[in-house]
Design a protein around this motif. Structure first.
Motif, PDB file in Angstrom:
ATOM      1  N   PRO A   3      -6.452  -4.775  -4.155  1.00 40.56           N
ATOM      2  CA  PRO A   3      -6.079  -3.800  -5.181  1.00 40.56           C
ATOM      3  C   PRO A   3      -5.588  -2.477  -4.588  1.00 40.56           C
ATOM      4  O   PRO A   3      -4.961  -1.686  -5.259  1.00 40.56           O
ATOM      5  CB  PRO A   3      -7.370  -3.590  -5.962  1.00 40.56           C
ATOM      6  CG  PRO A   3      -8.455  -3.986  -5.031  1.00 40.56           C
ATOM      7  CD  PRO A   3      -7.867  -5.040  -4.131  1.00 40.56           C
ATOM      8  N   ARG A   4      -5.883  -2.239  -3.311  1.00 43.13           N
ATOM      9  CA  ARG A   4      -5.442  -0.998  -2.654  1.00 43.13           C
ATOM     10  C   ARG A   4      -4.069  -1.202  -2.048  1.00 43.13           C
ATOM     11  O   ARG A   4      -3.813  -2.187  -1.392  1.00 43.13           O
ATOM     12  CB  ARG A   4      -6.418  -0.605  -1.567  1.00 43.13           C
ATOM     13  CG  ARG A   4      -7.784  -0.223  -2.131  1.00 43.13           C
ATOM     14  CD  ARG A   4      -8.648   0.280  -1.039  1.00 43.13           C
ATOM     15  NE  ARG A   4      -8.025   1.458  -0.475  1.00 43.13           N
ATOM     16  CZ  ARG A   4      -8.650   2.476   0.025  1.00 43.13           C
ATOM     17  NH1 ARG A   4      -9.941   2.470   0.053  1.00 43.13           N
ATOM     18  NH2 ARG A   4      -8.013   3.501   0.529  1.00 43.13           N
ATOM     19  N   THR A   5      -3.201  -0.250  -2.281  1.00 45.13           N
ATOM     20  CA  THR A   5      -1.869  -0.319  -1.703  1.00 45.13           C
ATOM     21  C   THR A   5      -1.585   0.961  -0.946  1.00 45.13           C
ATOM     22  O   THR A   5      -2.266   1.958  -1.121  1.00 45.13           O
ATOM     23  CB  THR A   5      -0.798  -0.521  -2.794  1.00 45.13           C
ATOM     24  OG1 THR A   5      -0.886   0.570  -3.699  1.00 45.13           O
ATOM     25  CG2 THR A   5      -0.985  -1.826  -3.529  1.00 45.13           C
ATOM     26  N   GLY A   6      -0.569   0.947  -0.122  1.00 47.68           N
ATOM     27  CA  GLY A   6      -0.208   2.136   0.635  1.00 47.68           C
ATOM     28  C   GLY A   6      -0.918   2.180   1.969  1.00 47.68           C
ATOM     29  O   GLY A   6      -1.749   1.334   2.293  1.00 47.68           O
ATOM     30  N   ARG A   7      -0.563   3.186   2.733  1.00 46.62           N
ATOM     31  CA  ARG A   7      -1.154   3.331   4.059  1.00 46.62           C
ATOM     32  C   ARG A   7      -2.503   4.029   3.977  1.00 46.62           C
ATOM     33  O   ARG A   7      -2.672   4.974   3.223  1.00 46.62           O
ATOM     34  CB  ARG A   7      -0.228   4.162   4.944  1.00 46.62           C
ATOM     35  CG  ARG A   7       1.062   3.475   5.225  1.00 46.62           C
ATOM     36  CD  ARG A   7       1.887   4.334   6.130  1.00 46.62           C
ATOM     37  NE  ARG A   7       3.151   3.658   6.409  1.00 46.62           N
ATOM     38  CZ  ARG A   7       3.969   4.003   7.365  1.00 46.62           C
ATOM     39  NH1 ARG A   7       3.694   5.031   8.129  1.00 46.62           N
ATOM     40  NH2 ARG A   7       5.080   3.348   7.563  1.00 46.62           N
TER      41      ARG A   7
END
Length: 57
Positions: A3-7
């Motif tokens: 569910p977590r996206t991005g750096r």
């Protein structure tokens, strides 16, 4: 899928606010972005830090 996206970051940006600006302010911000290659949020954050540092002196 996660569910977590991005750096991942050590300094997450969770705060959010919206401001109203004049056409002149928008032009100045756009100019700053074009000249520096930085995005609007970065320019605003730098402005906040600049004013904060002046006040702390």
């Amino acid at each position: 899928m996660s569910p977590r996206t991005g750096r991942p970051t050590s300094n997450p940006k969770r705060g959010r606010f919206e401001i109203r600006t004049s056409e002149e302010d928008e032009k100045m911000l756009k100019y700053c972005c074009e000249v520096t290659g930085k995005d609007q949020a970065t320019i605003v954050r730098e402005g906040i830090r600049e004013v904060y540092n002046k006040l702390k002196k």
